[in-house]
Design a protein around this motif. Structure first.
Motif, PDB file in Angstrom:
ATOM      1  N   SER A 195       0.813  -1.210   0.000  1.00  0.00           N
ATOM      2  CA  SER A 195       0.000   0.000   0.000  1.00  0.00           C
ATOM      3  C   SER A 195       0.851   1.267   0.000  1.00  0.00           C
ATOM      4  O   SER A 195       0.674   2.158  -0.815  1.00  0.00           O
ATOM      5  CB  SER A 195      -0.935  -0.011   1.204  1.00  0.00           C
ATOM      6  N   ASP A 196       1.784   1.331   0.913  1.00  0.00           N
ATOM      7  CA  ASP A 196       2.534   2.577   1.070  1.00  0.00           C
ATOM      8  C   ASP A 196       3.760   2.683   0.164  1.00  0.00           C
ATOM      9  O   ASP A 196       3.991   3.684  -0.481  1.00  0.00           O
ATOM     10  CB  ASP A 196       3.019   2.709   2.520  1.00  0.00           C
ATOM     11  N   THR A 197       4.570   1.631   0.194  1.00  0.00           N
ATOM     12  CA  THR A 197       5.864   1.741  -0.471  1.00  0.00           C
ATOM     13  C   THR A 197       6.449   0.345  -0.671  1.00  0.00           C
ATOM     14  O   THR A 197       5.724  -0.648  -0.650  1.00  0.00           O
ATOM     15  CB  THR A 197       6.809   2.654   0.350  1.00  0.00           C
ATOM     16  N   ARG A 272       7.254   6.986  -2.039  1.00  0.00           N
ATOM     17  CA  ARG A 272       5.888   6.480  -2.053  1.00  0.00           C
ATOM     18  C   ARG A 272       5.394   6.258  -3.478  1.00  0.00           C
ATOM     19  O   ARG A 272       5.490   7.135  -4.327  1.00  0.00           O
ATOM     20  CB  ARG A 272       4.956   7.472  -1.345  1.00  0.00           C
ATOM     21  N   ASP A 350       1.135  -0.645   7.550  1.00  0.00           N
ATOM     22  CA  ASP A 350       1.197  -0.365   6.115  1.00  0.00           C
ATOM     23  C   ASP A 350       0.122   0.613   5.642  1.00  0.00           C
ATOM     24  O   ASP A 350      -0.394   0.469   4.536  1.00  0.00           O
ATOM     25  CB  ASP A 350       1.108  -1.668   5.309  1.00  0.00           C
ATOM     26  N   LEU A 351      -0.222   1.589   6.458  1.00  0.00           N
ATOM     27  CA  LEU A 351      -1.177   2.598   6.016  1.00  0.00           C
ATOM     28  C   LEU A 351      -0.729   3.965   6.516  1.00  0.00           C
ATOM     29  O   LEU A 351      -1.515   4.749   7.047  1.00  0.00           O
ATOM     30  CB  LEU A 351      -2.582   2.273   6.539  1.00  0.00           C
ATOM     31  N   LEU A 353       0.127   6.633   5.060  1.00  0.00           N
ATOM     32  CA  LEU A 353      -0.543   7.782   4.447  1.00  0.00           C
ATOM     33  C   LEU A 353      -1.960   7.926   4.971  1.00  0.00           C
ATOM     34  O   LEU A 353      -2.377   8.983   5.435  1.00  0.00           O
ATOM     35  CB  LEU A 353      -0.568   7.612   2.922  1.00  0.00           C
ATOM     36  N   ILE A 358       2.409  10.171   8.266  1.00  0.00           N
ATOM     37  CA  ILE A 358       3.639  10.606   7.587  1.00  0.00           C
ATOM     38  C   ILE A 358       4.422  11.631   8.417  1.00  0.00           C
ATOM     39  O   ILE A 358       5.637  11.480   8.593  1.00  0.00           O
ATOM     40  CB  ILE A 358       3.347  11.080   6.148  1.00  0.00           C
ATOM     41  N   GLU A 370       6.905   0.564  11.915  1.00  0.00           N
ATOM     42  CA  GLU A 370       6.117   0.037  10.802  1.00  0.00           C
ATOM     43  C   GLU A 370       6.052  -1.484  10.958  1.00  0.00           C
ATOM     44  O   GLU A 370       7.074  -2.164  10.908  1.00  0.00           O
ATOM     45  CB  GLU A 370       6.776   0.419   9.474  1.00  0.00           C
TER      46      GLU A 370
END
Lengths: 638, 638
Positions: A195-197, A272, A350-351, A353, A358, A370
């Protein structure tokens, strides 16, 4: 905004399939055609997952066109995606093959159209997914069922790579080996980005092949965007591992098929990936569309076929709502507070954003953890941090946070540790992702945990007040955050200092009183009050942000000023605020207890636009006003 | 029954530790002494886990005596057991080292004594465990917390082997590698037997070493009942894997230390290990005790020490309650029904005995699926079976079933599949295992799932009626089964055909009405009614087995016959039957709504005997009668 979008009709898919003999080129052309339509549908819907639809497109095409027996027959082979968010690509492929009505292409994420995540109400969808990590288990059940009922078919499950961080995947593997499930093939869409990166930056999977092998599975690896390699992999799967389950680790590129969306195009230092979810900017859409069409046409030309005939439509793009987003307001405030309070640590699944983290991750990196898509691990880890005197803030979407680590939350609560849980994307809207992401059961699922207070702020100012409470209270808190932008009506309500279990009148009116919490309900209540005012009825509106606590004295006083009390919930009717208030009222035994009605969801949330969903569930201002009227009028005439 | 039991006082532990110089013999003697006392405490308590306490005893001894730095200091190394049920052995070791008061040895599983599973309220207990698979995650959190707060200590976590079937273990591993957790050592008490039987027969772990290695962990293996091998393993752990997490797969024997309890003594063809939980028979106790003492004395003699001085006490063993056990009644009935209904399949999570499934597993083996300790996998697998037209019955203890696969249950419900969930060990009692096993939150956590009806039968006859409902209803059902033997008062109530949402009067009395469900509550209500009758007050008792549904017409009629309505719940006060009834009553708006009071648990359940727990939570007949009186008397005087 009005723009021109283009899509490929079914007859063009048919022409491509009929016109290309080579199975690899045919699969590639089909995948690119599906990408064109997936992109169209996402652009039109205003949201949807491009990156994953595109990375998986070649796998889906190869399976449907070459590998599977009768994928659309009742007794045919089965394919489904465990991650589920790649479903716009799957829909497009199904439509291209005539397995879904063509007109559905224009109805992605709309009420009665194609849901944002798979739902078995849609033909040829075999499992509701989108809540991660369940696919392999589901497939095993299907196979055991097939064996019992005498059916014989193969089952193909696509998983994400980030998805493999969920523990359920690993608990699912042993049973498939035990039952010698030669019918079961898992394909990992190994696009390296979650999801993020990058997966390696979130929670490295390590040696994926060694892992599956250690669990007793057959393992193959190939380029998942190269039909020729997929072909070989599926052949070897049958040859080498016929008697048991096997996994094909398919190396793909997230956003494959266009330079615009391909993760390989990310700039040096860009951390990202921008095309996981959400519609792209118009210029990105155009460039990607043109690129796809050019590459498709060049392939057609090689096979002596005419260029594709696209259908252009003028479409009014969904307007982006204005207003602050509570997770972002919250995240900014948390980062600031953490700088002066060293107990505060933040955990994310994993979220980063979408949960507003951030700023925290960037400004307080040594206290940011994380955890990957591993909510159970996250909560238990938070329990360990709390045992060391730290104050963990634990984040995910509400839908996952209240349910996946439910037992872990209870266990930590049994130690009387203080934890703050922050669930964003709470409630019915946005309704576009579908029910896997619509958290309307969280108050019920968590409300009875001892020492855990459920709190839902109404707007930006209330988020700041709520954060004060989270930090200062001796209790644990579950902070329920709506993610859609806060409408002006709710934002203008501002905030007052919080007192546990007490609400505040945000619109003084008559003896018909509506209680609600959060920006979605309060906005609709304010609008409903406007409609009622036109009928000469003044509605009193109370913001009660406490969802599992109510102050008896305050409630008694409010009841004394009410003829009828409504409680409106962005939640199922069972196990939420209405139950609590009703019970408290009854236990209070106040004279002249007001008439009471609780209003909330009574069925699985529907996918659609915000307006569609609120209307469909009777929670829009108009529906609420009508429902209030049926109670208020008789009450007034008593 | 009165028998003589014997235990070792602390000074004997001290004498052993002072008198043996060789660290390996010293550790072995200490472990055996701990076994003597663990056995004593379990025998006295009438329940507890011998097999696991004994298999782990040498590991615990070696850790505490040789490996750990200052295990009882605030800044010392940390040890805890993730499986938790081996805690009688740990308590005995702690008591032997003076880290817990000696008198606590006599209070295992008693109110205010030592809980049946670890609780952090007891000194040197670092995590509440017993709910499986959370330990590695907890340890990671502790280590992250230590790093932030400047502490430096090592953390040792013991896991079971069956426990490794839980997915959370595998999602926990990556983070430890990412953070280079050289502080973290996991020891797998690899005794090869889980709750029911051999791990290989339940859900084979395959190549455990390869699995951990594939996840990036350092791996060592040794004989976990041989101090010399443990010594080597811990040395190598520091030497080879200093910079990261490591696991020691310790091969042990379940019940090690005596021939009586050792799994290696199981007869050919004997499939079930008999000493996982529960006190042994008196003759097994005596043989095992004598064997342990003999082996300890022979070791002492080798080191020139006198034999141990035991303290003998005459103890009244807890009486075994009479009465049928609902899971067994249910299991027999399900097996019979499955023979004539081929849709029925049964899934189990390593609790075949305790969920009553032995008849099903033996008589309908092709439709029995053992999933291991993997509740999430089990529920999703059931969803796949349901998708193929089968009717899955899904089993575990309530405590695990309602919470661990909470999201999976919701996902399956969103597909409108019909599943029957059967949670045994529901409610406050037995209270001896402690809060990890006391399911008093299940109605809240599941009650809002659309299409899922929660049903709690009162006795054997009601179980048969409930099973009819489960099979015939179009809804899914969560069947909530109390596991303690049903007292005669409840058993005599028999059963009537079920009508959704309606209860039945089981004791006709006056206008004071108490609603309850299940044998525990109904028995206490009947006894409370007896106490009230002596005061001249006749209580009406209603058995309402539906916990998240109520029929409005029926309720209105009942309300009309009531001055005061009590709802008594074997559940937290939040989110259960009382909330539902209160809300329904209020929404009905009947004239002269009765006074209302809901009674249930308001804090984390306490460990103790049944009587102790019911009393402590105000749910015993005496407490209920007193509470009723305070409401009824004023009502009568109105």
């Amino acid at each position: 905004m009005n723009i021109s979008l283009a899509w490929l009709p079914v007859e063009e898919f048919t022409r491509i399939l009929d016109g290309i003999g080579d199975p690899h080129d045919r699969s590639q052309a089909f995948a690119d055609a599906s990408r064109v339509n997936a992109l169209y549908s996402i652009m039109r819907a205003g949201s949807g997952h491009i990156g994953s639809s595109f990375s998986a497109a070649d796998i889906v095409a190869w399976l449907l066109l070459n590998e599977m027996n009768s994928p659309f027959a009742d007794d045919g082979d089965v394919y489904f995606s465990s991650k589920g968010h790649d479903v716009p690509g799957l829909y497009s492929s199904y439509i291209g093959l005539g397995a879904l009505p063509e007109e559905k292409l224009h109805q992605l994420r709309r009420l009665g159209g194609l849901p944002g995540h798979p739902d078995v109400s849609i033909p040829h969808m075999h499992a509701n997914t989108g809540s991660l990590g369940m696919g392999i288990s589901r497939a095993k059940g299907m196979i055991l069922g097939d064996r019992l009922t005498g059916a014989s078919r193969r089952v193909y499950v696509l998983t994400g790579d980030g998805e493999l961080q969920e523990g359920q995947n690993w608990e699912a593997l042993a049973g498939a080996v035990h039952h010698g499930m030669g019918e079961l093939t898992v394909i990992v869409d190994h696009n390296k980005i979650q999801s993020d990166t990058w997966v390696t930056d979130v929670s490295d999977l390590g040696d994926l092949e060694a892992k599956f092998r250690a669990f007793g599975w057959g393992v193959l690896r190939c380029d998942g965007n190269a039909p020729r390699e997929l072909d070989t992999a599926f052949r070897l799967r049958e040859k080498q591992y016929a008697g048991g389950p096997a996994v094909i680790v398919a190396d793909t590129v997230k956003g494959a098929g266009t330079g615009v969306f391909a993760a390989t195009s990310m700039a040096e230092g860009e951390w990202r990936y921008r095309f996981h979810s959400g519609a792209p900017a118009v210029e990105d859409y155009r460039r990607a569309h043109d690129e796809l069409v050019a590459s498709l046409n060049s392939l057609l030309q090689r096979h002596g076929l005419d260029p594709v005939r696209l259908v252009a439509v003028d479409v009014e793009l969904p307007a982006k709502a204005a207003g602050p987003q509570l997770p972002q307001v919250y995240g900014r405030a948390l980062a600031d507070r953490a700088k002066s309070d060293e107990r505060i640590v933040a955990l994310d699944a994993d979220l980063v954003l979408d949960t507003g983290l951030i700023p925290f991750a960037q400004e307080v990196p040594d206290r940011f953890f994380e955890c990957g898509i591993a909510e159970q691990d996250m909560v238990s880890t938070a329990g360990g941090l709390a045992a060391r005197g730290l104050l963990p803030f634990v984040h995910s979407f509400s839908c996952f946070l209240h349910s996946r680590p439910n037992e872990q939350m209870y266990t930590v609560a049994s130690e009387h540790r203080k934890i703050v849980y922050v669930g964003s994307l709470a409630g019915l809207i946005p309704a576009a992702p579908g029910h896997s992401h619509q958290a309307v059961r969280d108050v019920s699922a968590l409300g009875a945990i001892p020492g855990l207070v459920v709190l839902e702020p109404a707007n930006s100012a209330a988020v700041e007040a709520a954060l004060d409470h989270c930090v200062e209270s001796t209790s644990s808190t579950y902070l329920r955050l709506v993610s859609t932008p806060v409408p002006a009506e709710a934002e203008e309500l501002g905030a007052e200092p919080l007192i546990l279990g007490r609400g505040r009148v945000v619109r003084a009116g008559g003896r018909a009183v509506a209680i609600g919490s959060g920006p979605v309900v309060l906005t609709q209540l304010i609008r409903a009050a406007g409609l009622l005012a036109a009928e000469g009825i003044e509605l009193t509106i109370v913001d009660l942000p406490w969802l599992n606590r109510v102050d008896s004295g305050w409630l008694a006083e409010l009841a004394g000023r009410s003829d009828v009390l409504f409680v409106v919930e962005n939640h199922y009717t069972h196990g939420g605020q209405a139950d609590l208030i009703a019970r408290s009222l009854l236990e209070l035994g106040v004279p002249d207890t007001p008439a009471f009605e609780g209003i909330g969801l009574t069925e699985v949330p529907k996918c659609g636009t915000e307006a569609e969903a609120l209307d469909a569930h009777g929670l829009s201002a108009r529906h609420l006003a009508e429902r209030f009227l049926t109670r208020i009028r008789p009450a007034a005439h008593q």
